[in-house]
Scaffold this motif. Structure first.
Motif, PDB file in Angstrom:
ATOM      1  N   LEU A 246       4.076  -5.470  17.742  1.00  0.00           N
ATOM      2  CA  LEU A 246       4.255  -4.375  16.562  1.00  0.00           C
ATOM      3  C   LEU A 246       4.985  -5.215  15.438  1.00  0.00           C
ATOM      4  O   LEU A 246       6.075  -6.215  15.861  1.00  0.00           O
ATOM      5  N   LYS A 248       6.684  -5.198  11.249  1.00  0.00           N
ATOM      6  CA  LYS A 248       7.005  -4.402  10.044  1.00  0.00           C
ATOM      7  C   LYS A 248       6.423  -5.037   8.814  1.00  0.00           C
ATOM      8  O   LYS A 248       6.219  -6.125   8.592  1.00  0.00           O
ATOM      9  N   THR A 265       2.501   4.027   6.870  1.00  0.00           N
ATOM     10  CA  THR A 265       2.463   2.825   7.705  1.00  0.00           C
ATOM     11  C   THR A 265       3.856   1.935   7.417  1.00  0.00           C
ATOM     12  O   THR A 265       3.771   1.328   6.343  1.00  0.00           O
ATOM     13  N   TYR A 267       5.051   0.053  10.316  1.00  0.00           N
ATOM     14  CA  TYR A 267       4.877  -0.904  11.227  1.00  0.00           C
ATOM     15  C   TYR A 267       3.541  -0.705  11.550  1.00  0.00           C
ATOM     16  O   TYR A 267       2.679   0.209  11.964  1.00  0.00           O
ATOM     17  N   VAL A 268       2.922  -1.961  11.767  1.00  0.00           N
ATOM     18  CA  VAL A 268       1.302  -2.252  12.102  1.00  0.00           C
ATOM     19  C   VAL A 268       1.157  -2.652  13.567  1.00  0.00           C
ATOM     20  O   VAL A 268       2.053  -3.678  14.082  1.00  0.00           O
ATOM     21  N   LEU A 269       0.537  -2.076  14.459  1.00  0.00           N
ATOM     22  CA  LEU A 269       0.218  -2.546  15.800  1.00  0.00           C
ATOM     23  C   LEU A 269      -0.906  -3.549  15.952  1.00  0.00           C
ATOM     24  O   LEU A 269      -2.053  -3.271  15.244  1.00  0.00           O
ATOM     25  N   LEU A 291      -0.698   5.288  18.242  1.00  0.00           N
ATOM     26  CA  LEU A 291      -0.289   5.380  16.838  1.00  0.00           C
ATOM     27  C   LEU A 291       0.205   6.667  16.453  1.00  0.00           C
ATOM     28  O   LEU A 291      -0.260   7.712  17.026  1.00  0.00           O
ATOM     29  N   ARG A 297       3.946   4.768  11.938  1.00  0.00           N
ATOM     30  CA  ARG A 297       3.081   3.561  12.647  1.00  0.00           C
ATOM     31  C   ARG A 297       1.631   4.180  12.815  1.00  0.00           C
ATOM     32  O   ARG A 297       1.407   4.669  13.858  1.00  0.00           O
TER      33      ARG A 297
END
Length: 365
Positions: A246, A248, A265, A267-269, A291, A297
């Motif tokens: 994860l 930022k 968004t 935070y990107v997974l 998500l 997220r």
């Protein structure tokens, strides 16, 4: 204008502007593979040679890490070309590049103000430059991020012509190869359920573990200044259900601002799937569960050797349409290219924006 063609259009316009102002312009064609990079070669008064790297930015401010990488790369190209000068041309106003004087000696910088001066006496070139600038910054108009009013040293056309009259002492620069080395390792990992593998640099382990390791290294290098605060291998409902990384969102380009403002968004997974075939819809459905738009997220990027199967692409369209969750497909080859390109200061934002544009344009009813 297609986002993927903006860089080429800007380069062609810069070439036309230099030709209009008395320079002979040709494409840089290195005679051997090199870590050095330049787009154009200028000849002034028949003898003084300058290598030029043209950089398009889709953000309001410059990334100094990228400028310094670009400077190191263009200095290598200068040496290999036997040129007298090295120049970086950007579409950014140089008031937004407050540390341009931190570039190494022997590298000059031109920005939007200088290009406008170069086009001042030609209405057609001026119109093309203004149209291109409008296209480059249009997607940022809706965002509230401030610009800096800091001043910076800049090189005008007249000054550059004066400098171009005489060669300067050669400068040395060590090319950055970190991304290229990571990419080589990443691409050498076999896909599938093999028990052991050895990368190009000699690191051994299970392929899935090596894939995760080098994907993370490639991401952290390619997306420096775009994503930060990388968090790895957090369990979700037990060890059998977990995501990989994860990160930022911290960039200020169009891609980052779109994630923040339009997709909620922060935070990107990132998930890594070292499968020997294209990913099936069940992978998409599992990722979708991790998500949470209310937790900022809402976006995932899945990296794999062979990408999504067609029905998986349809599943990502459904996730966006039905619940507002964005799941993007990034082929391993693309990640390797982004990491390699970052060595010479190429920010991944333009390519990521194009990837997002393509995805959104394909979402059906």
């Amino acid at each position: 204008m297609n986002t993927r063609n903006i860089g080429r259009s800007f380069e062609e316009l810069v070439s036309a502007l230099f030709e209009f102002n008395g320079f002979h312009v040709s494409q840089h064609s290195p005679t051997r593979p090199s870590a050095g990079r330049a787009d154009l070669v200028l000849i002034f008064r028949g003898k003084i040679k300058t290598v030029v790297e043209v950089r398009v930015s889709r953000s309001r401010t410059a990334n100094m890490h990228d400028l310094q990488r670009t400077a190191a790369s263009v200095l290598v190209a200068k040496t290999e070309e036997g040129a007298d000068h090295a120049l970086i041309v950007t579409n950014l106003p140089l008031r937004n590049v407050p540390l341009s004087d931190a570039l190494p000696k022997g590298v000059d910088l031109m920005g939007l103000e200088d290009l406008l001066q170069m086009a001042a006496s030609d209405a057609i070139l001026m119109g093309k430059l203004l149209d291109l600038d409008r296209e480059l910054v249009s997607a940022l108009k809706d965002f509230d991020g401030p610009t800096t009013d800091a001043t910076s040293d800049r090189i005008s056309l007249a000054t550059f012509k004066e400098l171009s009259s005489e060669p300067v002492a050669p400068q040395s620069a060590a090319p950055i190869k970190k991304g290229a080395e990571i990419a080589k390792d990443l691409l050498s990992i076999p896909a599938g359920r093999k028990k052991n593998a050895t990368t190009a640099s000699g690191k051994s382990g299970e392929p899935w573990q090596l894939f995760e390791t080098f994907c993370q290294a490639a991401l952290e290098h390619a997306f420096e200044g775009v994503f930060s605060n990388w968090q790895r291998q957090k369990s979700v409902g037990g060890d059998a259900n977990r995501f990989d990384i994860l990160a930022k969102v911290v960039g200020d380009d169009v891609f980052c601002r779109t994630l923040i403002e339009d997709f909620r968004t922060r935070y990107v997974l990132f998930e890594f799937k070292n499968y020997s075939e294209q990913l099936k819809p069940n992978v998409i459905h599992v990722t979708e569960k991790y998500l949470y738009p209310t937790a900022l997220r809402a976006t995932a990027i899945i990296i794999s050797p062979h990408g999504f199967a067609p029905d998986s692409v349809r599943a990502t369209h459904g996730a966006l349409r039905d619940v507002g969750k964005l799941i993007l497909d990034m082929n391993r080859d693309v990640l390797a290219e982004l990491a390699t390109e970052r060595d010479t200061g190429t920010n991944p934002g333009v390519r990521m924006e194009a990837m997002l544009d393509t995805f959104l344009q394909q979402v059906g009813r």
